[in-house]
Design an enzyme around this catalytic site. Structure first.
Site, PDB file in Angstrom:
ATOM      1  N   GLU A 103       4.790  51.700  37.434  1.00 51.60           N
ATOM      2  CA  GLU A 103       3.718  51.311  36.517  1.00 51.60           C
ATOM      3  C   GLU A 103       2.668  50.475  37.241  1.00 51.60           C
ATOM      4  O   GLU A 103       2.991  49.631  38.079  1.00 51.60           O
ATOM      5  CB  GLU A 103       4.311  50.513  35.346  1.00 51.60           C
ATOM      6  CG  GLU A 103       5.208  51.382  34.469  1.00 51.60           C
ATOM      7  CD  GLU A 103       5.639  50.689  33.181  1.00 51.60           C
ATOM      8  OE1 GLU A 103       5.857  49.480  33.198  1.00 51.60           O
ATOM      9  OE2 GLU A 103       5.748  51.389  32.154  1.00 51.60           O
TER      10      GLU A 103
ATOM     11  N   CYS B  47      -3.254  45.430  38.580  1.00 52.78           N
ATOM     12  CA  CYS B  47      -1.980  44.764  38.792  1.00 52.78           C
ATOM     13  C   CYS B  47      -1.027  45.796  39.386  1.00 52.78           C
ATOM     14  O   CYS B  47      -0.683  46.780  38.727  1.00 52.78           O
ATOM     15  CB  CYS B  47      -1.482  44.265  37.432  1.00 52.78           C
ATOM     16  SG  CYS B  47       0.123  43.494  37.500  1.00 52.78           S
TER      17      CYS B  47
ATOM     18  N   CYS C  60      13.524  45.641  40.575  1.00 51.90           N
ATOM     19  CA  CYS C  60      13.394  44.286  41.121  1.00 51.90           C
ATOM     20  C   CYS C  60      14.779  43.665  41.199  1.00 51.90           C
ATOM     21  O   CYS C  60      15.618  43.900  40.345  1.00 51.90           O
ATOM     22  CB  CYS C  60      12.496  43.447  40.210  1.00 51.90           C
ATOM     23  SG  CYS C  60      12.160  41.797  40.859  1.00 51.90           S
TER      24      CYS C  60
ATOM     25  N   CYS D  97      15.073  37.537  36.946  1.00 53.01           N
ATOM     26  CA  CYS D  97      14.526  36.519  36.047  1.00 53.01           C
ATOM     27  C   CYS D  97      14.866  36.906  34.606  1.00 53.01           C
ATOM     28  O   CYS D  97      14.665  38.047  34.194  1.00 53.01           O
ATOM     29  CB  CYS D  97      13.011  36.404  36.227  1.00 53.01           C
ATOM     30  SG  CYS D  97      12.535  35.922  37.889  1.00 53.01           S
TER      31      CYS D  97
ATOM     32  N   CYS E 183      12.157  38.512  32.060  1.00 51.02           N
ATOM     33  CA  CYS E 183      11.283  39.579  32.541  1.00 51.02           C
ATOM     34  C   CYS E 183      11.922  40.947  32.332  1.00 51.02           C
ATOM     35  O   CYS E 183      13.095  41.149  32.650  1.00 51.02           O
ATOM     36  CB  CYS E 183      10.998  39.354  34.031  1.00 51.02           C
ATOM     37  SG  CYS E 183       9.924  40.603  34.755  1.00 51.02           S
TER      38      CYS E 183
ATOM     39  N   CYS F 200       2.295  40.521  31.104  1.00 52.03           N
ATOM     40  CA  CYS F 200       3.166  39.913  32.108  1.00 52.03           C
ATOM     41  C   CYS F 200       4.623  40.058  31.704  1.00 52.03           C
ATOM     42  O   CYS F 200       5.009  39.678  30.605  1.00 52.03           O
ATOM     43  CB  CYS F 200       2.907  38.421  32.225  1.00 52.03           C
ATOM     44  SG  CYS F 200       1.305  38.037  32.810  1.00 52.03           S
TER      45      CYS F 200
HETATM   46  N1  SAH Z   1       8.011  38.873  41.289  1.00 54.54           N
HETATM   47  C1  SAH Z   1       6.766  38.197  41.249  1.00 54.54           C
HETATM   48  C2  SAH Z   1       5.651  38.963  40.565  1.00 54.54           C
HETATM   49  C3  SAH Z   1       5.976  39.635  39.277  1.00 54.54           C
HETATM   50  S1  SAH Z   1       5.583  39.078  37.718  1.00 54.54           S
HETATM   51  C4  SAH Z   1       6.936  36.842  40.598  1.00 54.54           C
HETATM   52  O1  SAH Z   1       8.004  36.566  40.083  1.00 54.54           O
HETATM   53  O2  SAH Z   1       6.022  36.044  40.650  1.00 54.54           O
HETATM   54  C5  SAH Z   1       4.114  38.244  37.544  1.00 54.54           C
HETATM   55  C6  SAH Z   1       4.241  37.024  36.657  1.00 54.54           C
HETATM   56  O3  SAH Z   1       4.664  37.331  35.305  1.00 54.54           O
HETATM   57  C7  SAH Z   1       5.262  36.044  37.195  1.00 54.54           C
HETATM   58  O4  SAH Z   1       4.763  34.750  37.124  1.00 54.54           O
HETATM   59  C8  SAH Z   1       6.407  36.201  36.220  1.00 54.54           C
HETATM   60  O5  SAH Z   1       7.254  35.104  36.216  1.00 54.54           O
HETATM   61  C9  SAH Z   1       5.658  36.402  34.926  1.00 54.54           C
HETATM   62  N2  SAH Z   1       6.504  36.929  33.850  1.00 54.54           N
HETATM   63  C10 SAH Z   1       7.614  37.668  33.938  1.00 54.54           C
HETATM   64  N3  SAH Z   1       8.111  37.938  32.709  1.00 54.54           N
HETATM   65  C11 SAH Z   1       7.278  37.357  31.820  1.00 54.54           C
HETATM   66  C12 SAH Z   1       7.237  37.300  30.406  1.00 54.54           C
HETATM   67  N4  SAH Z   1       8.156  37.891  29.649  1.00 54.54           N
HETATM   68  N5  SAH Z   1       6.222  36.621  29.831  1.00 54.54           N
HETATM   69  C13 SAH Z   1       5.271  36.035  30.588  1.00 54.54           C
HETATM   70  N6  SAH Z   1       5.256  36.064  31.923  1.00 54.54           N
HETATM   71  C14 SAH Z   1       6.245  36.711  32.547  1.00 54.54           C
END
Ligand code: SAH
Length: 339
Positions: free
Chosen positions: A90, A103, A110, A114, A117, A331
């Protein structure tokens, strides 16, 4: 076959030498790839037919097919690309403050895990190559018939877990003979792989670095982000300070606000204490809901209160605009798809 978009200009010169060709041909090929943005080797009309044949025998153009395209009511577009090996990724196109931003994803799946996410929980498949990262931009540009000037590495994957390929992609994006996108217009976001932050600080180009912080103490952060067990907050911030000192660039800390988790005034206070005096900016993200996720978005009122507290106490903070949540493009909402 090898992907012709996988090479820096220097590397492509070496490739041509190994094919018995003159290295300047690499510059001509790059012009076709990144200035003219052609889709076929046959379109590279200032190359001899012989050379075009040779290239076709050795390289693919790796043109992605659009499998699906969804448009949000706010204009955000989410693409599902066929990456030509049975996998799909995506990529999101957003209208941001300073124009159109893409983006990009850096991996298929991944490993970071987290908890908030959507990219988590589905098996990791593989890293994307530099060429596959670059192709995401070329494919979107072709679809909309317009050049893009801002790139964020905030799609699926952890860019610093695919460091070499991401750096090479940035080189191709940034090169004046490549896509010529200024380093200031490229942001890389990491969950906090500390050794790579030091490496990134020592790179010759100066992109923007974003750090997914999300919590102010190790107990809370580890519950949200397992990477914190390997690289706790103290080590993370030490690396960030090194980055700032080395590059003189401001770091952007991302902080996704989840109700009753990390959004009370005590958290805000601790955040000020952690970041005080650092050349940085805090990007507050109203946490986006994911399937089976236990985190709930903070109330707007609370998000504003949190932001104001930071701003009143010397930490510049802004609230990230929520884009594309109606098509699961916001995000943290991207997930790996099967074909
Ligand atoms: N792996 C990298 C980039 C991917 S995500 C990282 O962790 O930074 C880009 C951003 O979206 C990151 O700051 C991540 O923490 C955030 N993110 C992930 N899940 C989210 C969610 N459910 N709501 C808001 N932000 C989120």
């Amino acid at each position: 076959m090898k992907n012709i978009k996988n090479y820096s200009l220097e590397e492509l010169k070496q490739e041509l030498i190994s094919l018995g060709e003159k290295p300047y041909r690499a510059s001509q090929i790059w012009e076709w790839l990144y200035k003219e943005k052609v889709k076929n080797i046959d379109d590279m009309s200032n190359l001899s037919l012989d050379l075009r044949e040779k290239l076709k025998q050795n390289y693919t153009m790796c043109n992605f097919n659009i499998l699906k395209k969804q448009e949000s009511s706010d204009g955000t577009i989410k693409y599902l690309f066929d990456v030509l090996d049975g996998n799909a990724i995506e990529t999101v196109l957003m209208e941001y403050y300073h124009g159109k931003t893409i983006c990009v994803s850096s991996q298929i799946g991944c490993k970071m895990g987290c908890k908030f996410c959507a990219s988590t929980g589905i098996a990791f498949v593989r890293n994307l190559s530099a060429g596959e990262i670059v192709e995401q931009i070329l494919a979107v540009e072709q679809d909309i018939g317009q050049d893009i000037s801002n790139i964020v590495f905030m799609g699926i994957g952890e860019p610093f877990d695919n460091y070499e390929n991401v750096m090479k992609a940035i080189k191709i994006l940034n090169d004046p003979k490549g896509l010529n996108i200024g380093a200031r217009h490229i942001s890389v976001s990491t969950s906090g792989i500390v050794p790579k932050i030091y490496d990134f600080a020592n790179e010759p180009f100066q992109c923007t670095l974003s750090i997914s912080l999300h919590a102010t103490n190790n107990e809370k952060r580890s519950k949200m982000m397992p990477v914190n067990d390997a690289y706790p907050i103290e080590e993370l911030l030490k690396a960030c300070k090194y980055y700032i000192q080395k590059t003189n660039k401001r770091i952007s800390f991302e902080y996704a606000l989840a109700k009753d988790n990390n959004d009370n005034m005590q958290d805000a206070k601790e955040l000020v204490k952690l970041l005080k005096g650092m050349l940085c900016h805090v990007n507050l993200i109203p946490i986006n809901k994911i399937q089976n996720g236990s985190f709930v978005k903070s109330s707007n009122e609370n998000i504003i209160k949190f932001r104001d507290y930071l701003n009143d106490n010397g930490i510049v903070a802004t609230i990230r605009r929520e884009l594309g949540s109606d098509i699961d493009a916001a995000c943290g909402q991207l997930r790996r798809k099967n074909l």
